[in-house]
Design a protein around this motif. Structure first.
Motif, short mmCIF file in Angstrom:
data_model
loop_
_atom_site.label_atom_id
_atom_site.label_comp_id
_atom_site.label_asym_id
_atom_site.label_seq_id
_atom_site.Cartn_x
_atom_site.Cartn_y
_atom_site.Cartn_z
N ARG A 50 43.78 45.22 29.53
CA ARG A 50 42.63 44.56 30.15
C ARG A 50 42.81 43.04 30.05
O ARG A 50 42.88 42.49 28.95
CB ARG A 50 41.33 44.99 29.47
CG ARG A 50 41.06 46.49 29.54
CD ARG A 50 39.95 46.89 28.58
NE ARG A 50 40.31 46.55 27.20
CZ ARG A 50 39.44 46.57 26.19
NH1 ARG A 50 38.18 46.92 26.41
NH2 ARG A 50 39.84 46.25 24.98
N VAL A 51 42.87 42.40 31.21
CA VAL A 51 43.13 40.96 31.26
C VAL A 51 41.88 40.25 31.79
O VAL A 51 41.46 40.50 32.93
CB VAL A 51 44.35 40.66 32.15
CG1 VAL A 51 44.65 39.15 32.14
CG2 VAL A 51 45.57 41.45 31.69
N ALA A 52 41.29 39.39 30.98
CA ALA A 52 40.12 38.61 31.41
C ALA A 52 40.58 37.47 32.31
O ALA A 52 41.52 36.74 31.98
CB ALA A 52 39.39 38.06 30.19
N LEU A 53 39.90 37.32 33.46
CA LEU A 53 40.39 36.41 34.50
C LEU A 53 39.31 35.47 35.00
O LEU A 53 38.12 35.80 35.02
CB LEU A 53 40.93 37.22 35.69
CG LEU A 53 42.13 38.14 35.41
CD1 LEU A 53 42.46 38.92 36.66
CD2 LEU A 53 43.31 37.34 34.93
N TYR A 54 39.77 34.30 35.43
CA TYR A 54 38.94 33.32 36.14
C TYR A 54 39.89 32.36 36.83
O TYR A 54 41.09 32.33 36.56
CB TYR A 54 38.02 32.56 35.17
CG TYR A 54 38.74 31.91 34.02
CD1 TYR A 54 39.33 30.66 34.16
CD2 TYR A 54 38.87 32.56 32.79
CE1 TYR A 54 40.00 30.06 33.11
CE2 TYR A 54 39.55 31.98 31.75
CZ TYR A 54 40.11 30.72 31.91
OH TYR A 54 40.79 30.15 30.87
N ASN A 55 39.35 31.56 37.73
CA ASN A 55 40.18 30.60 38.48
C ASN A 55 40.44 29.36 37.64
O ASN A 55 39.51 28.73 37.13
CB ASN A 55 39.46 30.19 39.78
CG ASN A 55 39.94 31.01 40.96
OD1 ASN A 55 41.13 31.23 41.12
ND2 ASN A 55 39.01 31.46 41.79
N ASN A 56 41.70 28.99 37.55
CA ASN A 56 42.09 27.76 36.88
C ASN A 56 43.45 27.31 37.41
O ASN A 56 44.46 27.37 36.72
CB ASN A 56 42.16 27.95 35.35
CG ASN A 56 42.45 26.66 34.63
OD1 ASN A 56 42.16 25.57 35.11
ND2 ASN A 56 43.07 26.75 33.46
#
Length: 487
Positions: free
Chosen positions: A99-105
């Motif tokens: 499980r990989v936590a993601l957001y834009n960066n």
């Protein structure tokens, strides 16, 4: 000791660095108890376990270890077998879900779930690492994934909603991090010198000290010439002489007919030469300014940035990092903590009313974004705020930490990391996350009032000087008339 008596809480208290070392556990227990111990230790993040089952009496004991992950089985072993097999426990994870936590960066992560786009040089590297080992990549989006959500990502690790963050973050002792071999420095993105108003161009070519020297020259020469005029004719003629001297500086004709003798030639030569030199020098500098544009002085220090009173906008996670890395006290007065969507909205178009935090990889992206500008709108302050070796933050129990660290080292040493970052810069622009900013086009436009501002200022200044001279002459004439009547 017996396997039942091993205190597993002790392993939870050990530093995460010790997860990479080898443990030898000696004791007596039934095989199913040894297997349960192995499984518990693997769940705590300690895979390098070699068990020695001590036999009663003089008989030689047996070594046990685990089979490949995730199918943990108790297998007979020896030291040589253990040292060889531990290198391959994670070669084939058989679809094990990560499980990989993601957001834009950008450029580290680009997250567009509707387009099934999960890229960026850090996230791309992580996905390829998991794919190579036959693991299943499961994206876990943070609530504010569209902008930036580092704190949400770390909170997901704390609450076991994710196993690892898909972004490279600055090292913190509160979390387990992969080893890092890429060197990043933090900096402030500042306006690259603001264009000045065209109304100021008329005085811009010369510094203030030069203008004061010219005023002193005008005052001294005019006073001396007036004294000569009074000495020869009894009239000061200050106003006319003042206009003659100013005319010489403007390359206009003038005459000193009210003066006679050798002083006439000396003064005429002095005023002529001075006016010729100054007028040509001034026009050459003015032409240079008009052809290249005029900008405010560049900011090159923290003190100058504070003096300009430009707000330095950061997010909540950025503020935590800055505190960790000894942020200069002088900058706290202009630092504002704002939502990340506010930062994104203004930074993506380089709003010059603000300064922004940026690391070296993001500075390369912003430089790429401004590649078609004759004069870039923003530039980094030439003083580094901090230096860091970033890594992937993860749960303490995540088993792939050591292998992922080795992958980071290989990618950095081979130059692959830089290649992925360059590709991400182009992709960030291509998908429209950041726009390319071109220079202003050269095209015919209707004349505005500010086009006539400089001639108007010059005209008003000339009329003001003429009015002052006229008033001075009238006052002098009035004083002479009063003296004549009294005499």
């Amino acid at each position: 000791m017996s396997a039942q008596h091993i205190d597993l809480t002790l392993f939870n208290q050990l530093p995460t660095k010790l997860q990479e070392i080898d443990f030898l556990i000696v004791g007596t227990a039934a095989p199913f108890i040894w297997l349960k111990l192995l499984q518990n230790l693997w769940q705590l993040g300690y895979p390098n376990i070699l068990l020695y089952h001590r036999a009663p009496g003089p008989e030689q004991g047996l070594f046990y270890t685990s089979s490949n992950f995730p199918n943990l089985k108790l297998t007979s072993s020896n030291v040589t077998h253990f040292l060889r097999s531990r290198l391959h426990w994670f070669d084939n994870l058989l679809g094990w879900e990560v499980r990989v936590a993601l957001y834009n960066n950008p450029p580290r992560t680009l997250v567009y779930p509707t387009e099934q786009l999960y890229d960026g040089y850090a996230l791309m590297l992580l996905r390829q690492f998991l794919s190579y080992r036959n693991a299943t990549f499961r994206p876990v989006l943070t609530p504010d994934y569209k902008v930036y959500a580092a704190n949400d990502c770390l909170r997901f690790l704390d609450t076991s909603q994710a196993d690892i963050c898909g972004d490279l973050l600055a090292y913190s002792s509160n979390y387990s991090f992969t080893a890092s071999y890429s060197y990043l420095y933090g900096n402030i993105l500042i306006p690259n010198g603001q264009p000045r108003s065209k109304n100021s161009y008329i005085i811009a070519p010369l510094q203030l000290q030069t203008w004061l020297l010219i005023l002193a020259y005008i005052g001294i020469i005019c006073s001396f010439a007036s004294f000569v005029s009074w000495w020869q004719t009894g009239r000061l003629a200050y106003g006319k002489l003042l206009l003659d001297i100013i005319s010489s500086l403007l390359s206009a004709s003038f005459n000193l007919s009210q003066l006679s003798g050798r002083l006439h030639c000396i003064l005429f030569s002095t005023i002529f030469l001075t006016g010729f030199i100054f007028s040509n020098y001034y026009l050459a500098l003015l032409k240079t300014v008009l052809s290249t544009g005029l900008y405010e002085p560049q900011i090159n220090s923290f003190e100058q940035l504070v003096k300009q009173n430009i707000s330095f906008v950061v997010g909540d996670y950025d503020k935590t990092v800055l505190k960790t890395y000894d942020f200069p006290d002088i900058l706290w007065n202009i630092t504002r903590v704002v939502p990340y969507d506010f930062i994104l909205e203004h930074r993506r178009v380089f709003d010059i009313n603000y300064a922004y935090l940026a690391h070296s990889d993001r500075l390369a992206l912003f430089k790429f974004q401004q590649q078609y500008m004759i004069k870039p709108r923003m530039r980094p302050l030439p003083i580094d705020l901090m230096h860091s070796l970033p890594g992937f933050p993860m749960r303490r129990e995540f088993l792939l930490k050591q292998k992922l660290s080795e992958t980071l080292l290989n990618c950095f040493g081979s130059g692959l990391m830089q290649k992925l970052a360059d590709d991400t810069n182009m992709q960030t622009i291509h998908i429209g996350y950041l726009p390319l900013i071109p220079s202003e086009p050269y095209e015919a436009r209707p004349l505005k009032l500010d086009y006539f501002a400089v001639p108007l200022i010059t005209l008003i200044l000339g009329l003001a000087i003429g009015s002052v001279c006229l008033i001075a002459e009238l006052v002098w004439h009035f004083i002479q008339q009063v003296k004549w009547k009294r005499g």
